[in-house]
Design an enzyme around this catalytic site. Structure first.
Site, PDB file in Angstrom:
ATOM      1  N   HIS A 268      -1.432 -14.240   5.785  1.00 49.09           N
ATOM      2  CA  HIS A 268      -2.014 -12.978   5.319  1.00 49.09           C
ATOM      3  C   HIS A 268      -3.451 -13.238   4.878  1.00 49.09           C
ATOM      4  O   HIS A 268      -3.712 -14.243   4.225  1.00 49.09           O
ATOM      5  CB  HIS A 268      -1.193 -12.443   4.140  1.00 49.09           C
ATOM      6  CG  HIS A 268      -1.572 -11.065   3.707  1.00 49.09           C
ATOM      7  ND1 HIS A 268      -2.657 -10.816   2.906  1.00 49.09           N
ATOM      8  CD2 HIS A 268      -1.016  -9.864   3.983  1.00 49.09           C
ATOM      9  CE1 HIS A 268      -2.749  -9.513   2.711  1.00 49.09           C
ATOM     10  NE2 HIS A 268      -1.767  -8.903   3.344  1.00 49.09           N
TER      11      HIS A 268
ATOM     12  N   CYS B  41      -3.973  -7.709   8.736  1.00 50.07           N
ATOM     13  CA  CYS B  41      -3.937  -6.668   7.710  1.00 50.07           C
ATOM     14  C   CYS B  41      -5.281  -5.950   7.729  1.00 50.07           C
ATOM     15  O   CYS B  41      -6.295  -6.514   7.309  1.00 50.07           O
ATOM     16  CB  CYS B  41      -3.645  -7.294   6.344  1.00 50.07           C
ATOM     17  SG  CYS B  41      -3.695  -6.087   4.998  1.00 50.07           S
TER      18      CYS B  41
ATOM     19  N   HIS C  23      -0.185  -5.218   9.271  1.00 45.58           N
ATOM     20  CA  HIS C  23      -0.219  -4.262   8.155  1.00 45.58           C
ATOM     21  C   HIS C  23      -1.347  -3.304   8.514  1.00 45.58           C
ATOM     22  O   HIS C  23      -2.489  -3.739   8.639  1.00 45.58           O
ATOM     23  CB  HIS C  23      -0.644  -4.944   6.851  1.00 45.58           C
ATOM     24  CG  HIS C  23       0.352  -5.897   6.281  1.00 45.58           C
ATOM     25  ND1 HIS C  23       0.085  -6.616   5.133  1.00 45.58           N
ATOM     26  CD2 HIS C  23       1.610  -6.223   6.661  1.00 45.58           C
ATOM     27  CE1 HIS C  23       1.139  -7.373   4.843  1.00 45.58           C
ATOM     28  NE2 HIS C  23       2.081  -7.162   5.749  1.00 45.58           N
TER      29      HIS C  23
ATOM     30  N   ASP D 185       0.893   0.154   5.191  1.00 44.80           N
ATOM     31  CA  ASP D 185       0.723  -0.700   4.019  1.00 44.80           C
ATOM     32  C   ASP D 185       0.704   0.173   2.784  1.00 44.80           C
ATOM     33  O   ASP D 185       1.374   1.201   2.746  1.00 44.80           O
ATOM     34  CB  ASP D 185      -0.531  -1.553   4.227  1.00 44.80           C
ATOM     35  CG  ASP D 185      -0.490  -2.842   3.437  1.00 44.80           C
ATOM     36  OD1 ASP D 185       0.490  -3.100   2.744  1.00 44.80           O
ATOM     37  OD2 ASP D 185      -1.470  -3.592   3.516  1.00 44.80           O
ATOM     38  N   HIS D 186      -0.036  -0.202   1.793  1.00 46.71           N
ATOM     39  CA  HIS D 186      -0.044   0.554   0.542  1.00 46.71           C
ATOM     40  C   HIS D 186      -0.196   2.046   0.816  1.00 46.71           C
ATOM     41  O   HIS D 186      -1.027   2.445   1.624  1.00 46.71           O
ATOM     42  CB  HIS D 186      -1.219   0.121  -0.329  1.00 46.71           C
ATOM     43  CG  HIS D 186      -1.240  -1.354  -0.568  1.00 46.71           C
ATOM     44  ND1 HIS D 186      -2.339  -2.002  -1.042  1.00 46.71           N
ATOM     45  CD2 HIS D 186      -0.289  -2.303  -0.381  1.00 46.71           C
ATOM     46  CE1 HIS D 186      -2.073  -3.287  -1.146  1.00 46.71           C
ATOM     47  NE2 HIS D 186      -0.831  -3.502  -0.749  1.00 46.71           N
TER      48      HIS D 186
ATOM     49  N   TYR E  86       3.515   1.168  -3.284  1.00 45.34           N
ATOM     50  CA  TYR E  86       4.787   0.995  -2.580  1.00 45.34           C
ATOM     51  C   TYR E  86       5.819   2.084  -2.850  1.00 45.34           C
ATOM     52  O   TYR E  86       7.014   1.820  -2.922  1.00 45.34           O
ATOM     53  CB  TYR E  86       5.347  -0.404  -2.858  1.00 45.34           C
ATOM     54  CG  TYR E  86       4.559  -1.469  -2.111  1.00 45.34           C
ATOM     55  CD1 TYR E  86       4.778  -1.685  -0.755  1.00 45.34           C
ATOM     56  CD2 TYR E  86       3.565  -2.204  -2.741  1.00 45.34           C
ATOM     57  CE1 TYR E  86       4.047  -2.625  -0.048  1.00 45.34           C
ATOM     58  CE2 TYR E  86       2.823  -3.151  -2.047  1.00 45.34           C
ATOM     59  CZ  TYR E  86       3.082  -3.358  -0.701  1.00 45.34           C
ATOM     60  OH  TYR E  86       2.355  -4.283   0.000  1.00 45.34           O
TER      61      TYR E  86
HETATM   62  C1  DNO Z   1      -0.008  -6.677  -1.220  1.00 45.69           C
HETATM   63  C2  DNO Z   1       0.363  -7.569  -0.106  1.00 45.69           C
HETATM   64  C3  DNO Z   1       0.211  -9.033  -0.459  1.00 45.69           C
HETATM   65  C4  DNO Z   1       0.882  -9.865   0.616  1.00 45.69           C
HETATM   66  C5  DNO Z   1       0.816 -11.337   0.358  1.00 45.69           C
HETATM   67  C6  DNO Z   1       1.344 -12.104   1.538  1.00 45.69           C
HETATM   68  O1  DNO Z   1       0.450  -5.596  -1.299  1.00 45.69           O
HETATM   69  O2  DNO Z   1      -0.295  -7.237   1.041  1.00 45.69           O
HETATM   70  O3  DNO Z   1       0.787  -9.281  -1.693  1.00 45.69           O
HETATM   71  O4  DNO Z   1       2.227  -9.550   0.669  1.00 45.69           O
HETATM   72  O5  DNO Z   1      -0.478 -11.730   0.110  1.00 45.69           O
HETATM   73  O6  DNO Z   1       1.673 -13.398   1.137  1.00 45.69           O
END
Ligand code: DNO
Length: 355
Positions: free
Chosen positions: A207, A245, A272, A317-318, A331
């Site tokens: 990531h 991401c 992501h 993602d978020h 989330y």
């Molecule tokens: C946040 C996520 C990160 C991700 C980690 C992967 O919401 O995108 O916490 O899960 O960095 O190890």
């Protein structure tokens, strides 16, 4: 691609598997064994129980986010081999359980960093936000304190209170770790785990660092095309891959996201996809997934993934906090469900255009 949602497990998540199963197009979840600490060996029965719970709900466990890396490995301390051995045992068990994608990160001290967890947007939704000025004015030891009040009673991964209580000590431990040293330590780790990944066909998906630059003077290396291609080359094995991401690489407006995706053909194992809205180049907030709500062209991002033949799990993602939901910042169910449907819609259109 397989559309998924991140799920924190029945003990920690406000969202249920039943709700996730009802989001059109979502067939899997991404999860982890919450409650384990980095460096620990995962028990087979816990892995199988997690998998069974998800499958009983009519979904698949599409991958793990994350098997976290012990600090000794990132720092390169003398006891790192012990923790790498533990990591390998966990990977073997995941492989035996039929799990083939593992996300992780190599960020020192802080995982992803935000300065606000509930910034109000014009439509009344609240979002995670980042301002460099606020970070510059903050003592890193106060970072946790300054955001913990907005966590809605949840434990956010990467921001566990036990870890944050050790921030001072962690800074001390990382004081001699430069970017180059971090690259070396990452290479050492990957070279040791690749035989296991080959044997069990496990795709490792690093990531990116979020934001994609150094915070509080700490080294950060997974930030741009040059560095990520260097990493792919330094351990040139298809199992050494990335989590693409968009919201993390996208924090640096110099990163051309579709171009980065195209340059990583065959090495993106997990995606992501989310949007950001920039107020200045160092002040951004997390927007709805829709292109017009933020800065990125989400169609171009999805098209680049299509063009490289991406087949892995993808997740919105978020999300914003909307419709009075109370959940872990970023989330909740509602906005991520909207995001999943939007991304699935873009994908359907792209596929049809090409056929
Ligand atoms: C946040 C996520 C990160 C991700 C980690 C992967 O919401 O995108 O916490 O899960 O960095 O190890």
């Amino acid at each position: 691609m397989q559309m998924t949602l991140r799920w924190y497990g029945s003990k920690y998540d406000t969202v249920t598997l039943k709700q996730i199963r009802q989001i059109p197009g979502v067939t899997g979840v991404i999860s982890t064994l919450y409650g384990t600490t980095p460096g620990e060996v995962w028990e087979m029965e816990d892995i199988l129980a997690l998998k069974k719970e998800i499958e009983d709900a009519g979904l698949t466990l599409a991958g793990i986010e994350s098997v976290n890396i012990h600090d000794a490995i990132k720092i390169g301390s003398p006891d790192r081999d012990k923790y790498i051995d533990n990591y390998i045992t966990t990977l073997e068990r995941l492989g035996q359980a039929g799990i083939h994608m593992v996300c992780y990160n190599f960020m020192p001290v802080f995982d992803w960093t935000r300065t606000e967890l509930a910034r109000m947007r014009p439509d009344g939704s609240t979002v995670l936000a980042y301002t460099q000025e606020a970070v510059d004015a903050l003592d890193p030891e106060k970072m946790f304190e300054s955001i913990s009040g907005d966590m809605n009673g949840t434990v956010m991964p990467g921001w566990e209170p036990e870890r944050m209580a050790r921030v001072k000590e962690l800074f001390e431990m990382y004081k001699d770790v430069t970017d180059e040293k971090l690259f070396d330590n990452l290479k050492y780790f990957l070279e040791r785990i690749m035989p296991t990944c080959d044997k069990y066909d496990i795709n490792m998906a690093i990531h990116p660092d979020d934001p994609a630059w150094s915070v509080f003077g700490l080294p950060r290396i997974i930030i741009n095309k040059t560095n990520i291609l260097r990493m792919m080359k330094m351990v040139d094995n298809p199992h050494n891959g990335v989590t693409f991401c968009s919201g993390s690489y996208g924090t640096n407006l110099e990163n051309d996201l579709p171009d980065m995706i195209r340059s990583l053909k065959g090495r993106i194992h997990f995606a992501h996809v989310r949007n950001l809205k920039f107020n200045t180049p160092t002040d951004f907030e997390e927007a709805a997934h829709l292109s017009s709500d933020g800065t990125f062209d989400m169609y171009e991002i999805m098209r680049a993934l299509y063009d490289i033949g991406f087949t892995g799990p993808i997740r919105p993602d978020h999300g914003r906090m909307i419709w009075d939901e109370v959940a872990m910042p970023g989330y909740g169910l509602y906005d991520r469900a909207l995001g999943a449907c939007y991304l699935t819609g873009l994908w359907e259109a792209i596929v049809k255009q090409h056929n």
